[in-house]
Design a protein around this motif. Structure first.
Motif, PDB file in Angstrom:
ATOM      1  N   GLU A 274       0.866  -1.179   0.000  1.00  0.00           N
ATOM      2  CA  GLU A 274       0.000   0.000   0.000  1.00  0.00           C
ATOM      3  C   GLU A 274       0.898   1.222   0.000  1.00  0.00           C
ATOM      4  N   ALA A 275       0.369   2.340  -0.468  1.00  0.00           N
ATOM      5  CA  ALA A 275       1.149   3.573  -0.516  1.00  0.00           C
ATOM      6  C   ALA A 275       0.280   4.767  -0.169  1.00  0.00           C
ATOM      7  N   TYR A 276       0.919   5.773   0.347  1.00  0.00           N
ATOM      8  CA  TYR A 276       0.292   7.083   0.540  1.00  0.00           C
ATOM      9  C   TYR A 276       0.601   7.842  -0.749  1.00  0.00           C
ATOM     10  N   GLU A 277      -0.216   7.573  -1.765  1.00  0.00           N
ATOM     11  CA  GLU A 277       0.108   7.978  -3.134  1.00  0.00           C
ATOM     12  C   GLU A 277       0.281   9.477  -3.313  1.00  0.00           C
ATOM     13  N   SER A 278      -0.481  10.292  -2.597  1.00  0.00           N
ATOM     14  CA  SER A 278      -0.363  11.739  -2.789  1.00  0.00           C
ATOM     15  C   SER A 278       0.967  12.283  -2.251  1.00  0.00           C
TER      16      SER A 278
ATOM     17  N   ILE B 209      22.370   4.079  -7.434  1.00  0.00           N
ATOM     18  CA  ILE B 209      21.258   3.132  -7.333  1.00  0.00           C
ATOM     19  C   ILE B 209      21.215   2.494  -5.951  1.00  0.00           C
ATOM     20  N   GLN B 210      22.361   2.215  -5.378  1.00  0.00           N
ATOM     21  CA  GLN B 210      22.386   1.673  -4.020  1.00  0.00           C
ATOM     22  C   GLN B 210      21.775   2.681  -3.042  1.00  0.00           C
ATOM     23  N   HIS B 211      22.161   3.927  -3.165  1.00  0.00           N
ATOM     24  CA  HIS B 211      21.617   4.992  -2.317  1.00  0.00           C
ATOM     25  C   HIS B 211      20.117   5.150  -2.556  1.00  0.00           C
ATOM     26  N   CYS B 212      19.721   5.132  -3.802  1.00  0.00           N
ATOM     27  CA  CYS B 212      18.310   5.308  -4.162  1.00  0.00           C
ATOM     28  C   CYS B 212      17.437   4.231  -3.520  1.00  0.00           C
ATOM     29  N   VAL B 213      17.828   2.988  -3.622  1.00  0.00           N
ATOM     30  CA  VAL B 213      17.025   1.898  -3.067  1.00  0.00           C
ATOM     31  C   VAL B 213      16.953   2.018  -1.545  1.00  0.00           C
ATOM     32  N   SER B 214      18.062   2.303  -0.899  1.00  0.00           N
ATOM     33  CA  SER B 214      18.058   2.463   0.562  1.00  0.00           C
ATOM     34  C   SER B 214      17.163   3.614   0.987  1.00  0.00           C
ATOM     35  N   GLN B 215      17.251   4.723   0.276  1.00  0.00           N
ATOM     36  CA  GLN B 215      16.441   5.889   0.641  1.00  0.00           C
ATOM     37  C   GLN B 215      14.966   5.716   0.284  1.00  0.00           C
ATOM     38  N   LEU B 216      14.682   4.984  -0.793  1.00  0.00           N
ATOM     39  CA  LEU B 216      13.286   4.668  -1.110  1.00  0.00           C
ATOM     40  C   LEU B 216      12.647   3.941   0.064  1.00  0.00           C
ATOM     41  N   LYS B 217      13.350   2.950   0.594  1.00  0.00           N
ATOM     42  CA  LYS B 217      12.831   2.171   1.714  1.00  0.00           C
ATOM     43  C   LYS B 217      12.701   3.028   2.967  1.00  0.00           C
ATOM     44  N   ALA B 218      13.570   4.027   3.116  1.00  0.00           N
ATOM     45  CA  ALA B 218      13.577   4.857   4.318  1.00  0.00           C
ATOM     46  C   ALA B 218      12.584   6.006   4.273  1.00  0.00           C
ATOM     47  N   THR B 219      12.288   6.535   3.078  1.00  0.00           N
ATOM     48  CA  THR B 219      11.532   7.796   3.032  1.00  0.00           C
ATOM     49  C   THR B 219      10.246   7.785   2.211  1.00  0.00           C
ATOM     50  N   ILE B 220      10.108   6.861   1.292  1.00  0.00           N
ATOM     51  CA  ILE B 220       8.922   6.859   0.434  1.00  0.00           C
ATOM     52  C   ILE B 220       7.804   6.091   1.154  1.00  0.00           C
ATOM     53  N   PRO B 221       6.622   6.691   1.292  1.00  0.00           N
ATOM     54  CA  PRO B 221       5.545   6.064   2.064  1.00  0.00           C
ATOM     55  C   PRO B 221       4.851   4.916   1.324  1.00  0.00           C
ATOM     56  N   ILE B 222       5.572   3.799   1.255  1.00  0.00           N
ATOM     57  CA  ILE B 222       5.050   2.553   0.686  1.00  0.00           C
ATOM     58  C   ILE B 222       5.260   1.482   1.753  1.00  0.00           C
TER      59      ILE B 222
ATOM     60  N   LYS C 297       5.195  -5.241   7.763  1.00  0.00           N
ATOM     61  CA  LYS C 297       6.634  -5.254   8.010  1.00  0.00           C
ATOM     62  C   LYS C 297       7.202  -3.882   7.712  1.00  0.00           C
ATOM     63  N   GLU C 298       8.060  -3.426   8.594  1.00  0.00           N
ATOM     64  CA  GLU C 298       8.716  -2.147   8.385  1.00  0.00           C
ATOM     65  C   GLU C 298      10.137  -2.388   7.904  1.00  0.00           C
ATOM     66  N   ASN C 299      10.561  -1.648   6.905  1.00  0.00           N
ATOM     67  CA  ASN C 299      11.934  -1.740   6.439  1.00  0.00           C
ATOM     68  C   ASN C 299      12.874  -1.248   7.528  1.00  0.00           C
ATOM     69  N   SER C 300      13.995  -1.910   7.695  1.00  0.00           N
ATOM     70  CA  SER C 300      14.949  -1.505   8.727  1.00  0.00           C
ATOM     71  C   SER C 300      15.488  -0.101   8.454  1.00  0.00           C
ATOM     72  N   GLU C 301      15.436   0.339   7.197  1.00  0.00           N
ATOM     73  CA  GLU C 301      15.913   1.681   6.850  1.00  0.00           C
ATOM     74  C   GLU C 301      14.899   2.770   7.176  1.00  0.00           C
ATOM     75  N   CYS C 302      13.681   2.397   7.507  1.00  0.00           N
ATOM     76  CA  CYS C 302      12.595   3.359   7.682  1.00  0.00           C
ATOM     77  C   CYS C 302      12.980   4.446   8.673  1.00  0.00           C
ATOM     78  N   SER C 303      12.900   5.690   8.245  1.00  0.00           N
ATOM     79  CA  SER C 303      13.393   6.804   9.044  1.00  0.00           C
ATOM     80  C   SER C 303      12.326   7.444   9.926  1.00  0.00           C
ATOM     81  N   TRP C 304      11.045   7.251   9.631  1.00  0.00           N
ATOM     82  CA  TRP C 304      10.052   8.035  10.349  1.00  0.00           C
ATOM     83  C   TRP C 304       9.558   7.412  11.650  1.00  0.00           C
ATOM     84  N   SER C 305       9.834   6.152  11.915  1.00  0.00           N
ATOM     85  CA  SER C 305       9.313   5.606  13.170  1.00  0.00           C
ATOM     86  C   SER C 305      10.329   4.796  13.956  1.00  0.00           C
ATOM     87  N   ARG C 306      11.553   4.766  13.514  1.00  0.00           N
ATOM     88  CA  ARG C 306      12.569   3.989  14.219  1.00  0.00           C
ATOM     89  C   ARG C 306      13.202   4.842  15.295  1.00  0.00           C
ATOM     90  N   GLY C 307      13.229   4.326  16.487  1.00  0.00           N
ATOM     91  CA  GLY C 307      13.916   4.981  17.586  1.00  0.00           C
ATOM     92  C   GLY C 307      15.398   4.663  17.520  1.00  0.00           C
TER      93      GLY C 307
END
Length: 164
Positions: free
Chosen positions: A56-60, A115-128, A142-152
């Motif tokens: 699922e995604a927050y498409e907007s 591309i390595q940076h892009c994939v890591s950042q996609l997982k961390a910042t894009i709301p999918i 499942k949350e990606n380990s790279e996810c930046s918005w909810s990892r303490g």
């Protein structure tokens, strides 16, 4: 962005075409196209077998976050010409592509790093988000380990139970 610089992110419930992504980033000024294909893998989780993923995604919000990511990529690797990401939504069974990313650049080194940076950042910042579905008919978000918005600071991964 110059006429030769193009970026696109496409969300789709349909099968992903690697060739379509490669064709989008092709440029006569580039000698390298770096590609990443992420597939749904069969995995064992607590004795349950993964049979597929639901995305699922927050498409907007996806496009604005993707634009920021492309800006970051070009700041780090100015030679990057085009960035293309196609990501599945909905049901993706084991063995199918969930994401295809391609980046073109004049030389391979910048494209491979980008591309390595892009994939890591996609997982961390894009709301999918993805939900694993198991052979027991259970499911968990499942949350990606790279996810930046909810990892303490001490958390590397969180599991959310499906409400369904």
């Amino acid at each position: 962005m110059s006429e030769d610089h193009r970026d696109v992110i496409k969300l789709s419930c349909d099968w992903l075409s690697v060739q379509e992504v490669v064709d989008f980033v092709s440029s006569s000024s580039c000698g390298a196209i770096s590609v990443f294909i992420g597939t749904t893998r069969e995995d064992q989780v607590d004795g349950r077998k993964v049979i597929g993923l639901e995305y699922e995604a927050y498409e907007s919000m996806v496009q604005s976050e993707f634009s920021k990511l492309c800006e970051d990529i070009r700041t780090r690797w100015p030679s990057v010409t085009c960035v293309c990401v196609h990501h599945r939504l909905g049901w993706v069974k084991v063995g199918e592509a969930s994401i295809v990313v391609a980046i073109s650049s004049p030389h391979r080194h910048d494209g491979q790093l980008a591309i390595q940076h892009c994939v890591s950042q996609l997982k961390a910042t894009i709301p999918i988000w993805k939900k694993e579905v198991y052979d027991t008919q259970e499911a968990s978000w499942k949350e990606n380990s790279e996810c930046s918005w909810s990892r303490g600071p001490d958390e590397s991964s969180l599991e959310f139970q499906s409400l369904k």
